[in-house]
Design a protein around this motif. Structure first.
Motif, PDB file in Angstrom:
ATOM      1  N   SER A 109       0.817  -1.207   0.000  1.00  0.00           N
ATOM      2  CA  SER A 109       0.000   0.000   0.000  1.00  0.00           C
ATOM      3  C   SER A 109       0.849   1.254   0.000  1.00  0.00           C
ATOM      4  CB  SER A 109      -0.884   0.007   1.253  1.00  0.00           C
ATOM      5  OG  SER A 109      -1.679  -1.143   1.313  1.00  0.00           O
ATOM      6  N   PRO A 110       0.208   2.396  -0.236  1.00  0.00           N
ATOM      7  CA  PRO A 110       0.936   3.650  -0.046  1.00  0.00           C
ATOM      8  C   PRO A 110       1.455   3.749   1.385  1.00  0.00           C
ATOM      9  CG  PRO A 110      -1.131   4.054  -1.185  1.00  0.00           C
ATOM     10  CD  PRO A 110      -1.168   2.629  -0.717  1.00  0.00           C
ATOM     11  N   ILE A 111       2.685   4.203   1.530  1.00  0.00           N
ATOM     12  CA  ILE A 111       3.265   4.453   2.843  1.00  0.00           C
ATOM     13  C   ILE A 111       3.468   5.957   2.974  1.00  0.00           C
ATOM     14  CG2 ILE A 111       5.291   4.156   4.313  1.00  0.00           C
ATOM     15  CD1 ILE A 111       3.641   1.665   4.167  1.00  0.00           C
TER      16      ILE A 111
ATOM     17  N   ASP B  45      -5.641  -7.876  -2.914  1.00  0.00           N
ATOM     18  CA  ASP B  45      -5.866  -6.446  -3.000  1.00  0.00           C
ATOM     19  C   ASP B  45      -5.370  -5.750  -1.732  1.00  0.00           C
ATOM     20  OD1 ASP B  45      -6.618  -4.240  -4.307  1.00  0.00           O
ATOM     21  OD2 ASP B  45      -8.757  -4.689  -4.383  1.00  0.00           O
ATOM     22  N   TYR B  46      -5.080  -4.465  -1.861  1.00  0.00           N
ATOM     23  CA  TYR B  46      -4.528  -3.720  -0.731  1.00  0.00           C
ATOM     24  C   TYR B  46      -5.593  -2.877  -0.044  1.00  0.00           C
ATOM     25  CZ  TYR B  46      -4.856   0.622  -3.425  1.00  0.00           C
ATOM     26  OH  TYR B  46      -5.327   1.706  -4.120  1.00  0.00           O
ATOM     27  N   TYR B  47      -5.364  -2.573   1.233  1.00  0.00           N
ATOM     28  CA  TYR B  47      -6.139  -1.581   1.976  1.00  0.00           C
ATOM     29  C   TYR B  47      -5.162  -0.760   2.797  1.00  0.00           C
ATOM     30  CZ  TYR B  47     -10.515  -3.547   0.478  1.00  0.00           C
ATOM     31  OH  TYR B  47     -11.554  -3.956  -0.305  1.00  0.00           O
ATOM     32  N   THR B  48      -5.575   0.427   3.167  1.00  0.00           N
ATOM     33  CA  THR B  48      -4.660   1.354   3.835  1.00  0.00           C
ATOM     34  C   THR B  48      -5.360   2.037   4.998  1.00  0.00           C
ATOM     35  OG1 THR B  48      -3.572   1.786   1.719  1.00  0.00           O
ATOM     36  CG2 THR B  48      -3.116   3.327   3.504  1.00  0.00           C
ATOM     37  N   MET B  49      -4.636   2.155   6.125  1.00  0.00           N
ATOM     38  CA  MET B  49      -5.106   2.958   7.256  1.00  0.00           C
ATOM     39  C   MET B  49      -4.423   4.313   7.193  1.00  0.00           C
ATOM     40  SD  MET B  49      -4.686   2.411  11.388  1.00  0.00           S
ATOM     41  CE  MET B  49      -6.300   1.703  11.691  1.00  0.00           C
ATOM     42  N   CYS B  50      -5.210   5.362   7.333  1.00  0.00           N
ATOM     43  CA  CYS B  50      -4.702   6.732   7.296  1.00  0.00           C
ATOM     44  C   CYS B  50      -4.991   7.411   8.631  1.00  0.00           C
ATOM     45  CB  CYS B  50      -5.369   7.495   6.157  1.00  0.00           C
ATOM     46  SG  CYS B  50      -5.333   9.292   6.297  1.00  0.00           S
ATOM     47  N   ILE B  51      -4.017   8.164   9.126  1.00  0.00           N
ATOM     48  CA  ILE B  51      -4.210   9.026  10.292  1.00  0.00           C
ATOM     49  C   ILE B  51      -3.996  10.451   9.816  1.00  0.00           C
ATOM     50  CG2 ILE B  51      -3.516   9.571  12.645  1.00  0.00           C
ATOM     51  CD1 ILE B  51      -2.426   6.277  11.169  1.00  0.00           C
TER      52      ILE B  51
ATOM     53  N   VAL C  61      -8.977   8.759  11.929  1.00  0.00           N
ATOM     54  CA  VAL C  61      -8.504   7.486  11.396  1.00  0.00           C
ATOM     55  C   VAL C  61      -9.458   6.985  10.321  1.00  0.00           C
ATOM     56  CG1 VAL C  61      -7.900   5.100  11.959  1.00  0.00           C
ATOM     57  CG2 VAL C  61      -7.414   6.931  13.594  1.00  0.00           C
ATOM     58  N   LEU C  62      -8.905   6.594   9.177  1.00  0.00           N
ATOM     59  CA  LEU C  62      -9.684   6.107   8.041  1.00  0.00           C
ATOM     60  C   LEU C  62      -9.098   4.802   7.536  1.00  0.00           C
ATOM     61  CD1 LEU C  62      -9.693   9.455   6.032  1.00  0.00           C
ATOM     62  CD2 LEU C  62     -11.559   8.663   7.477  1.00  0.00           C
ATOM     63  N   ILE C  63      -9.938   3.963   6.934  1.00  0.00           N
ATOM     64  CA  ILE C  63      -9.473   2.758   6.239  1.00  0.00           C
ATOM     65  C   ILE C  63     -10.183   2.691   4.901  1.00  0.00           C
ATOM     66  CG2 ILE C  63      -9.481   0.232   6.211  1.00  0.00           C
ATOM     67  CD1 ILE C  63      -9.205   0.272   9.232  1.00  0.00           C
ATOM     68  N   ASP C  64      -9.410   2.642   3.830  1.00  0.00           N
ATOM     69  CA  ASP C  64     -10.002   2.602   2.494  1.00  0.00           C
ATOM     70  C   ASP C  64      -8.924   2.215   1.492  1.00  0.00           C
ATOM     71  OD1 ASP C  64     -11.866   2.957   0.334  1.00  0.00           O
ATOM     72  OD2 ASP C  64     -12.908   4.406   1.593  1.00  0.00           O
ATOM     73  N   LYS C  65      -9.160   2.521   0.201  1.00  0.00           N
ATOM     74  CA  LYS C  65      -8.221   2.196  -0.871  1.00  0.00           C
ATOM     75  C   LYS C  65      -7.822   3.477  -1.610  1.00  0.00           C
ATOM     76  CE  LYS C  65      -8.772  -1.272  -3.509  1.00  0.00           C
ATOM     77  NZ  LYS C  65      -9.333  -2.212  -4.500  1.00  0.00           N
TER      78      LYS C  65
ATOM     79  N   CYS D 207      -3.539  13.488   4.937  1.00  0.00           N
ATOM     80  CA  CYS D 207      -2.973  12.316   5.598  1.00  0.00           C
ATOM     81  C   CYS D 207      -1.577  12.620   6.125  1.00  0.00           C
ATOM     82  CB  CYS D 207      -2.919  11.161   4.596  1.00  0.00           C
ATOM     83  SG  CYS D 207      -2.106   9.693   5.223  1.00  0.00           S
ATOM     84  N   GLU D 208      -1.351  12.307   7.393  1.00  0.00           N
ATOM     85  CA  GLU D 208      -0.027  12.465   7.988  1.00  0.00           C
ATOM     86  C   GLU D 208       0.709  11.139   8.100  1.00  0.00           C
ATOM     87  OE1 GLU D 208       1.934  15.279  11.318  1.00  0.00           O
ATOM     88  OE2 GLU D 208       0.080  14.288  11.913  1.00  0.00           O
ATOM     89  N   GLU D 209      -0.040  10.053   8.333  1.00  0.00           N
ATOM     90  CA  GLU D 209       0.547   8.722   8.425  1.00  0.00           C
ATOM     91  C   GLU D 209      -0.351   7.757   7.649  1.00  0.00           C
ATOM     92  OE1 GLU D 209       3.426   8.205  10.455  1.00  0.00           O
ATOM     93  OE2 GLU D 209       3.373  10.361  10.831  1.00  0.00           O
TER      94      GLU D 209
END
Length: 588
Positions: free
Chosen positions: A153-155, A174-180, A186-190, A319-321
């Motif tokens: 995923s994107p880092i 498939d990938y999923y990503t957690m965003c802070i 906090v979000l989880i999506d693609k 997104c910060e992280e």
């Protein structure tokens, strides 16, 4: 006479009642002091202990629960399992943040999670818990002479975009990503990371297929120094070398300027290397003609990366992280279909996500003895388990032998909460850490979530990106050759690593080949180099005690002390009764 008998009987009843009250009161106070009411329950559990993670005696609001499932397997999640759950309310506690830590300077670098936790340095901040992060895709077999790995995923670390998402034909699910976000949402999506390369001299714009991805056929990849390898390129690649006038690190919608200094046609043997002021465009297959027609030595170039998502677009762009994995288990309270074709094997598992009220949970399920490769059944158990413990949205981090969790105990020591199927803890590529900011409340300013990032600095920064306690989005992270953690490097680790329940062993990076969603234990290559900056202190050992794991020594000491006090109180009451009886007899 009868009056004396009644008086003596009343005194005995009073004494017995007094002793019972003392026992219930003292032991009740001890449990309330050390152990919270368990928020989870399972059929067939042998133990279930919840306690708050504190820093120097200060409350953090973070709860750690450790549950042991018995040998019978009556819970439906297998026999002899350990469940570890960390809960944190980021939404209502500005002192808590989730931070992504790349385990080294480059994407390919690896280290054991406890080692990364031990070397973490940021002023007034303390890691409370950490787990291993994203699966890694090996570029081997995708391209000639290509031996590096890159996440699914994107880092994103301190707002810097390290890489984009996986692209076909890169393997795995498939990938999923957690965003802070910058305001701690906090979000989880693609999400998708896109990079556009504009030739300002010729007024032509070309869209790249990836940032720091594997050089697969029919692709145009943009590479900067986060790649950190010299053998990413293949002999059939066409390359454009750009020297930048601004730092070559990518942030959302912040342009990087430079000039084309070299062209390497396909078949070139000697290639340019990457450094902090170099970006290389690498084209293969159908993209070769696009580079050869659109770029010449001396052209002025602008590169811009953007983050987009079909939902919550603005939040993702702040997104910060960000850290990812695969296998979406639940989304908005509903079970996903991503695991419908999964294997029926049982694997050690790391689950990341949040409840409906926004509480973030990190969950790890492993076997309770050494070298047992057991956890949850991907196809039949994980979804039911996640729904039972209250997840609203969640997906899977890397599992199998990479499964690791570290938590801070009340003595200021980090405890490893895993049993390693291959005998020792593995090196992994990135870590997600729950961090507590000890900065006094009066020094923390409120966040400003609506502000937009400022422009990238025009000169090379002198230090690595750091997080501001204010979470203010207007601060542009600065950069140095080192990666978080960076501050106060002269300080020795303040927290000692305690291994539970296995013994310490030499750390050797290994890699699990990934087929669909089935983690395996067969390394695809010999161990790589020893991670830099590995702590020189040897972690202390903690004997395995699975039935009582998570219960601290202080509780036992308090229990003994309180029991002694209770016994003394009982003896005093008995002595009073004897004195009264003796006195009554004398009067008689």
């Amino acid at each position: 006479m009868f009056k004396n008998i009644k008086r003596i009987h009343s005194i005995k009843v009073f004494a017995f009642t007094f002793v019972l009250v003392m026992l219930f009161t003292t032991f009740g106070q001890n449990n309330a002091y050390d152990v919270q009411a368990a928020p989870f329950s399972f059929v067939g559990e042998d133990s279930n202990v919840t306690s708050e993670i504190k820093v120097n005696g200060k409350s953090t609001g973070v709860q750690y629960t450790r549950i042991h499932l018995g040998a019978g397997g009556s819970s439906g999640y297998g026999a002899n399992r350990i469940i570890n759950i960390v809960e944190a309310d980021l939404k209502n506690n500005p002192k808590l943040t989730l931070e992504v830590i790349n385990n080294g300077k480059y994407i390919k670098d690896s280290n054991a999670v406890p080692n990364e936790v031990a070397k973490y340095r940021e002023d007034d901040k303390k890691i409370l818990a950490a787990v291993n992060g994203d699966w890694m895709i090996s570029a081997e077999g995708l391209a000639e002479n290509c031996y590096y790995r890159v996440p699914f995923s994107p880092i994103v670390i301190d707002s810097e975009i390290w890489c984009s998402q996986r692209a076909n034909p890169e393997p795995a699910a498939d990938y999923y990503t957690m965003c802070i976000t910058k305001d701690n949402k906090v979000l989880i999506d693609k999400p998708t990371v896109s990079v556009k390369v504009k030739n300002d001299t010729k007024s032509k714009t070309t869209a790249a297929t990836g940032l720091n991805r594997a050089p697969i056929n029919n692709s145009l990849n943009v590479y900067n120094n986060r790649l950190g390898v010299s053998n990413y390129v293949t002999t059939d690649a066409y390359e454009v070398v750009i020297k930048t006038t601004t730092p070559n690190k990518f942030y959302h919608n912040q342009p990087i300027s430079g000039t084309v200094t070299k062209i390497h046609p396909a078949g070139t043997v000697s290639r340019s290397g990457l450094d902090d002021n170099t970006i290389i465009l690498t084209a293969k297959g159908s993209y070769v003609s696009k580079l050869s027609e659109r770029f010449s030595v001396g052209d002025k170039v602008t590169l811009t990366a953007t983050i987009n998502c079909s939902t919550n677009k603005y939040d993702w762009q702040n997104c910060e992280e960000a850290i990812g994995g695969q296998c979406l288990v639940m989304k908005n309270g509903s079970i996903s279909n991503d695991l419908s074709g999964a294997t029926t094997g049982q694997y050690p598992t790391n689950i990341i996500g949040y409840k409906k009220d926004g509480t973030v949970m990190m969950t790890m399920v492993t076997a309770d003895t050494n070298k047992r490769y057991e956890g949850l059944n991907f196809k039949t158990q994980i979804a039911k388990f996640c729904k039972e413990i209250g997840y609203d949205t969640c997906f899977l981090f890397d599992g199998g032998g990479s499964t690791t969790m570290v938590t801070l105990d009340e003595n200021g020591k980090y405890v490893e909460r895993a049993c390693y199927s291959d005998g020792n803890i593995r090196s992994v590529w990135n870590t997600l850490a729950l961090v507590y900011d000890e900065t006094p409340d009066e020094l923390i300013a409120p966040a400003t979530p609506t502000a937009k990032p400022t422009k990238t600095p025009t000169k090379a920064p002198t230090k690595a990106p750091t997080k501001s306690p204010t979470k203010a989005p207007t601060k542009v992270p600065t950069e140095s050759p080192t990666v978080k953690p960076t501050k106060t490097p002269a300080k020795s680790p303040t927290a000692e690593i305690v291994k539970t329940p296995v013994n310490s062993a030499a750390v050797e990076p290994t890699q699990e080949p990934i087929q669909s969603v089935v983690p395996t234990e067969i390394p695809t290559e010999s161990p790589t180099e020893v991670p830099a900056n590995q702590p020189t202190t040897v972690p202390t050992e903690q004997p395995a005690d699975n039935s009582n794991a998570g219960k601290y020594e202080e509780k036992g000491l308090n229990t003994i002390l309180i029991a002694a006090i209770t016994v003394m109180a009982a003896l005093i009451v008995i002595a009073i009764v004897v004195i009264v009886i003796t006195s009554s007899k004398k009067k008689k």
